[in-house]
Motif scaffolding. Structure first.
Motif, PDB file in Angstrom:
ATOM      1  N   ARG A 329       0.850  -1.185   0.000  1.00 14.28           N
ATOM      2  CA  ARG A 329       0.000   0.000   0.000  1.00 14.28           C
ATOM      3  C   ARG A 329       0.887   1.237   0.000  1.00 14.28           C
ATOM      4  O   ARG A 329       1.832   1.332   0.790  1.00 14.28           O
ATOM      5  CB  ARG A 329      -0.886  -0.022   1.242  1.00 14.28           C
ATOM      6  CG  ARG A 329      -1.719   1.228   1.367  1.00 14.28           C
ATOM      7  CD  ARG A 329      -2.686   1.147   2.512  1.00 14.28           C
ATOM      8  NE  ARG A 329      -2.045   1.324   3.791  1.00 14.28           N
ATOM      9  CZ  ARG A 329      -2.694   1.257   4.956  1.00 14.28           C
ATOM     10  NH1 ARG A 329      -3.972   0.950   4.968  1.00 14.28           N
ATOM     11  NH2 ARG A 329      -2.079   1.460   6.082  1.00 14.28           N
ATOM     12  N   ASP A 332       0.484   5.726   3.699  1.00 12.72           N
ATOM     13  CA  ASP A 332      -0.772   6.161   4.342  1.00 12.72           C
ATOM     14  C   ASP A 332      -0.442   6.943   5.613  1.00 12.72           C
ATOM     15  O   ASP A 332      -0.834   6.576   6.710  1.00 12.72           O
ATOM     16  CB  ASP A 332      -1.641   4.934   4.654  1.00 12.72           C
ATOM     17  CG  ASP A 332      -3.014   5.308   5.197  1.00 12.72           C
ATOM     18  OD1 ASP A 332      -3.370   6.489   5.139  1.00 12.72           O
ATOM     19  OD2 ASP A 332      -3.715   4.417   5.685  1.00 12.72           O
ATOM     20  N   ARG A 355      -4.310  13.253   4.505  1.00 12.42           N
ATOM     21  CA  ARG A 355      -3.666  11.962   4.782  1.00 12.42           C
ATOM     22  C   ARG A 355      -3.605  11.118   3.500  1.00 12.42           C
ATOM     23  O   ARG A 355      -4.290  11.388   2.534  1.00 12.42           O
ATOM     24  CB  ARG A 355      -4.369  11.203   5.912  1.00 12.42           C
ATOM     25  CG  ARG A 355      -5.775  10.771   5.650  1.00 12.42           C
ATOM     26  CD  ARG A 355      -6.333   9.880   6.772  1.00 12.42           C
ATOM     27  NE  ARG A 355      -5.780   8.525   6.737  1.00 12.42           N
ATOM     28  CZ  ARG A 355      -6.336   7.479   7.333  1.00 12.42           C
ATOM     29  NH1 ARG A 355      -7.412   7.613   8.064  1.00 12.42           N
ATOM     30  NH2 ARG A 355      -5.790   6.276   7.246  1.00 12.42           N
ATOM     31  N   MET A 425      -7.777   0.626  -1.727  1.00 13.36           N
ATOM     32  CA  MET A 425      -8.452   0.325  -0.482  1.00 13.36           C
ATOM     33  C   MET A 425      -9.879   0.852  -0.600  1.00 13.36           C
ATOM     34  O   MET A 425     -10.085   1.959  -1.097  1.00 13.36           O
ATOM     35  CB  MET A 425      -7.805   1.076   0.688  1.00 13.36           C
ATOM     36  CG  MET A 425      -6.373   0.772   0.965  1.00 13.36           C
ATOM     37  SD  MET A 425      -6.141  -0.645   2.029  1.00 13.36           S
ATOM     38  CE  MET A 425      -7.041  -0.246   3.498  1.00 13.36           C
ATOM     39  N   GLU A 427     -12.162   2.019   1.928  1.00  7.63           N
ATOM     40  CA  GLU A 427     -12.206   2.295   3.368  1.00  7.63           C
ATOM     41  C   GLU A 427     -12.982   3.570   3.682  1.00  7.63           C
ATOM     42  O   GLU A 427     -12.924   4.079   4.794  1.00  7.63           O
ATOM     43  CB  GLU A 427     -10.798   2.342   3.962  1.00  7.63           C
ATOM     44  CG  GLU A 427      -9.849   3.273   3.262  1.00  7.63           C
ATOM     45  CD  GLU A 427      -8.421   3.195   3.799  1.00  7.63           C
ATOM     46  OE1 GLU A 427      -8.199   2.670   4.896  1.00  7.63           O
ATOM     47  OE2 GLU A 427      -7.522   3.670   3.091  1.00  7.63           O
ATOM     48  N   ASP A 451     -11.057   1.778   8.905  1.00  7.06           N
ATOM     49  CA  ASP A 451     -11.490   3.122   8.551  1.00  7.06           C
ATOM     50  C   ASP A 451     -12.924   3.129   8.042  1.00  7.06           C
ATOM     51  O   ASP A 451     -13.664   4.079   8.286  1.00  7.06           O
ATOM     52  CB  ASP A 451     -10.541   3.743   7.511  1.00  7.06           C
ATOM     53  CG  ASP A 451      -9.303   4.318   8.183  1.00  7.06           C
ATOM     54  OD1 ASP A 451      -9.459   4.967   9.237  1.00  7.06           O
ATOM     55  OD2 ASP A 451      -8.190   4.094   7.689  1.00  7.06           O
ATOM     56  N   ARG A 461     -11.742   6.178  15.492  1.00  8.13           N
ATOM     57  CA  ARG A 461     -11.150   4.885  15.877  1.00  8.13           C
ATOM     58  C   ARG A 461     -10.125   5.038  16.984  1.00  8.13           C
ATOM     59  O   ARG A 461      -9.725   4.068  17.613  1.00  8.13           O
ATOM     60  CB  ARG A 461     -10.556   4.173  14.657  1.00  8.13           C
ATOM     61  CG  ARG A 461      -9.412   4.898  14.013  1.00  8.13           C
ATOM     62  CD  ARG A 461      -9.055   4.305  12.666  1.00  8.13           C
ATOM     63  NE  ARG A 461      -8.092   3.220  12.769  1.00  8.13           N
ATOM     64  CZ  ARG A 461      -7.439   2.714  11.727  1.00  8.13           C
ATOM     65  NH1 ARG A 461      -7.685   3.141  10.505  1.00  8.13           N
ATOM     66  NH2 ARG A 461      -6.575   1.743  11.893  1.00  8.13           N
TER      67      ARG A 461
END
Ligand code: PEP
Ligand code: MG
Length: 576
Positions: A329, A332, A355, A425, A427, A451, A461
């Protein structure tokens, strides 16, 4: 004996001494001193000691085969010889300030100077100077940072842990973890699960005087015993032994297929943070890597990792695990994963802020460095490139465009590039709801349920206070997962789950019924999950595992069939 409650992250028993982990906050006095010569000696002794430490770290990195990072510590050692920096501190001491005051002022001024330079390389050096300032202050205040964790195996007790702190811990010395704060979906909790580390969060009663005391952390009963009675010691030692025997039995599942009783296959992949996890992937018989969180390569580094440093990390993993698919990935960073050298602004709502791919698309040079490294590494194994935090199709298209530019550059340079898959992703609710559109752009989807739950339920979270409201099995989340799988399959896009929910044994049957193609979980969960999969029988449950595109009427038919015939487990909740 005293017993204190918390919220368990991992079932399991940890037995041993407690170590209180406390990051020091230094109060620097502004009063003037009279012993200037003595203060200059203290400054010089600290400088030499930190320089020795940096040289020792560089040597250790070379010994461990990490030449790239050794250079960082060598550069730190050299910075401590810089005449301007030394003179500015000595001048302040000469004016009657303490060595601590002079270090804070002198080093912060140097960091500021670097930060204001035009060249990004020099800008990034400001983080090095701040790092050195902290090391100097540790020495001047008599705090040996190694002693934060101690040198013996222990149950670590802390207020909370940031991802940047957890990555630095010596895992071989960690028996268990207890924090006053924390949430079950935080990255620290994820790390605890990945190590199968008995962990309690939100333990409000932790106290400094636990330090050094004998304790037992009982994950099954969500509590910690301080100086337990013999009866408890005997009972929980026996339970720990039983757990170890069960784990040994799981080894029998190695090499066995991940297939249900009625013959439905699912790929069980591992989530990893870098090359140090290669052994865990192999030992736990993962069939691939469904999520390599590349940001840990960045978090582990004191400065922005170069293309070559990244290439070395990715190549190592791809080569060691070939021919398995390894999905890396792209960075992130942001939200709870912050890095000094990125110089990111403070935000009111960082989880909704700058982000992941939003940073990458705004800083193309930073992004290109990673994409070039990934493309170069693709020649050494079976690579999947995955973009995080996607909400719109144009973002995927722009990521692919930049990837192609990098590819063209590398081809011109005569660099070999292998084949690779491209995925995103899922998410965010936006991505899940637009999955049909997004599927046209990619080979695979990976559902980031951590997420996805946060954004669907509006539950931070990271928040310890919301634990009571957080429902990881919320029907809205399950519905988005099911609809994403269906959308992916309509477009021949395979769909996996790489969030923590993938390892939840109470959902294995539900996900298999939805037709999920892959579950990517922490390496320690692979074999227990394989055991679950092999016990599932879906012959009486309507399945949605057809990756061929379906006509609209077929899709409607499947949905109405399921509705009129509610199946087991979570299907009832989903369709109610
Ligand atoms: C997720 O969000 O589910 C995920 C896998 O990514 P991370 O936990 O690193 O945000
Ligand atoms: Mg995520």
């Amino acid at each position: 004996m005293q017993v204190f409650k918390g919220i368990k992250i991992v079932n399991g028993i940890a037995i041993g001494k407690i170590k209180i982990y406390k990051v020091p906050v230094y109060e620097i006095k502004e009063d003037l001193i009279s012993d200037i010569a003595g203060e200059l000696d203290r400054f010089e002794a600290a400088r030499v000691k930190v320089q020795d430490q940096q040289n020792a770290l560089a040597e250790q990195e070379v010994k461990d085969g990490r030449e790239e990072t050794a250079g960082i510590f060598e550069a730190h050692a050299l910075m401590l010889d810089d005449d301007d920096l030394i003179d500015s501190c000595k001048e302040l001491i000469g004016e009657g300030h303490t060595a601590e005051f002079a270090v804070r002022k002198g080093f912060e001024a140097a960091a500021e100077m670097f930060r204001n330079m035009d060249d990004p390389y020099f800008q990034a050096r400001s983080a090095d100077v701040i790092d050195l300032k902290n090391s100097m202050l540790d020495v001047l205040f008599g705090n040996d940072t190694e002693s934060l964790q101690g040198k013996e195996p222990a149950i670590l007790v802390a207020e909370d842990m940031a991802p940047s702190e957890t990555v630095k811990l010596d895992k071989s010395l960690l028996l268990g973890l207890v924090t006053r704060l924390g949430s079950s979906n935080s990255h620290t909790a994820i790390l605890a699960r990945s190590m199968n580390l008995p962990t309690l969060i939100q333990c409000p009663d932790i106290a400094d005087d636990w330090d050094g005391k004998f304790a037992i952390l009982d994950g099954y009963n969500s509590c910690i015993y301080i100086e337990p009675e013999q009866e408890i010691i005997d009972k929980l030692t026996a339970k720990q032994k039983e757990d170890r025997e069960k784990e040994a039995k799981l080894q029998e599942l190695k090499g066995k297929p991940s297939v249900t009783k009625d013959g439905q296959k699912v790929r069980l992949y591992a989530n990893i943070g870098g090359p140090k996890d290669i052994n865990a992937v192999i030992e736990n018989d993962a069939e691939g890597v469904g999520l390599f969180r590349s940001e840990f390569v960045y978090l582990n580094s004191k400065t922005d990792p170069s293309e070559d440093e990244q290439f070395a990390a990715y190549k190592k993993v791809l080569e060691a695990l070939a021919p398995r698919l390894v999905i890396i990935r792209t960075c992130d960073i942001g939200a709870d994963k912050t890095i000094d050298y990125m110089n990111l602004d403070k935000e009111d709502n960082p989880a909704l802020g700058f982000r992941a791919v939003r940073i990458c698309l705004s800083r193309p040079d930073f992004f290109k460095r990673q994409l070039r490294a990934l493309l170069r590494a693709s020649a050494f194994g079976n690579l999947g490139i995955m973009f995080p935090m996607i909400i719109s199709k144009w973002e995927v298209q722009e990521c692919k465009k930049i990837l192609n530019e990098c590819k063209e550059e590398l081809v011109k340079e005569g660099v070999a590039i292998g084949k690779y898959e491209i995925g995103i992703m899922i998410e965010t609710p936006a991505a899940a709801l637009c999955a049909d559109d997004l599927a046209e752009e990619v080979d695979f989807f990976s559902l980031g349920t951590n997420d996805l739950t946060q954004y669907t339920c509006a539950i931070d979270r990271q928040s310890a206070n919301l634990e009571r409201f957080a429902d990881t099995h919320h029907p809205a989340v399950l519905r988005l997962i099911r609809e994403t799988i269906e959308a992916g399959h309509r477009h021949n896009t395979w769909v996996g789950i790489c969030g923590e929910l993938g390892a939840d044994p109470t959902l294995t049957e539900t996900f298999l019924s939805m037709g999920v193609d892959e579950l990517s979980v922490n390496p320690k969960s692979i074999l227990p999950l394989r055991g679950n999969v092999r016990n599932v029988d879906l012959s009486g449950v309507k399945k949605n595992n057809n990756p061929e595109p379906k006509s609209e009427s077929e899709v409607k038919e499947v949905k109405s069939e399921v509705k009129s015939e509610p199946a087991k487990g979570f299907w009832g909740r989903l369709f109610s």
